[in-house]
Design an enzyme around this catalytic site. Structure first.
Site, PDB file in Angstrom:
ATOM      1  N   HIS A 157       0.801  -1.067   0.135  1.00  0.00           N
ATOM      2  CA  HIS A 157       0.027   0.073   0.145  1.00  0.00           C
ATOM      3  C   HIS A 157       0.888   1.272   0.002  1.00  0.00           C
ATOM      4  CE1 HIS A 157       0.525  -0.980   4.014  1.00  0.00           C
ATOM      5  NE2 HIS A 157       0.570   0.038   4.553  1.00  0.00           N
ATOM      6  N   HIS A 159       0.993   5.299   0.910  1.00  0.00           N
ATOM      7  CA  HIS A 159       0.184   6.520   1.683  1.00  0.00           C
ATOM      8  C   HIS A 159       0.565   7.685   1.053  1.00  0.00           C
ATOM      9  CE1 HIS A 159       0.205   4.185   5.650  1.00  0.00           C
ATOM     10  NE2 HIS A 159       1.256   3.309   5.048  1.00  0.00           N
TER      11      HIS A 159
END
Length: 171
Positions: A157, A159
């Site tokens: 992932h 950010h």
């Protein structure tokens, strides 16, 4: 996923927003507590990942629950390959998480295969797209990788952080 008081906000026990030494000490203590919590979460997640079934996929994550619709999220973007949503404990006024819809072994960046260059580029493209829209004055993209990188969810992932002046060095 994340815990603790966001470091960009004043200490909630402080009534004065002026920059006094006492407030700075309280904010520094909160920042240290947030870092300690994140490091502890990363160490726990790394241990769970390492003890999983060793197929490279790791255990199911909170992101799997979000993608399946089992857990709600505040969607910012969705296409065939990626999903972006607001972090439940933002570390900046804007904190968006961008994930691949199909994990396909992408538990962390250092596990990426040559055949995954396309999805990696697409995730960066989505990150810049939501970053420009949400933070026209600038933003930061962060990927935590592994235990020492403070990765707490083993589903790759990105950010996207912004809405305030970022500081250097990070972490």
């Amino acid at each position: 996923v994340h815990s603790g008081h966001p470091s960009f906000l004043p200490n909630p026990t402080t009534t004065c927003l002026h920059n006094t030494n006492e407030n700075n000490n309280n904010n520094n203590n909160n920042n240290n507590n947030n870092m300690t919590d994140e490091v502890a979460a990363a160490k726990e997640a790394a241990a769970q990942y390492k003890s999983s079934d060793n197929d490279g996929a790791g255990p199911a994550t909170v992101f799997d629950k979000i993608l399946s619709g089992e857990w709600a999220s505040k969607k910012v973007h969705e296409d065939d390959l990626a999903y972006a949503f607001r972090d439940i404990n933002p570390q900046a006024p804007v904190h968006i998480i961008v994930i691949p819809k199909n994990r396909d072994g992408l538990t962390k960046l250092s596990n990426a295969r040559e055949d995954q260059k396309g999805i990696l580029g697409h995730l960066m493209y989505v990150a810049q797209m939501v970053g420009k829209k949400e933070c026209p004055e600038g933003f930061r993209v962060v990927i935590n990788d592994g235990e020492e990188g403070a990765q707490s969810v083993y589903h790759l992932h990105l950010h996207v952080l912004g809405g305030r002046q970022m500081k250097w060095p990070p972490g």
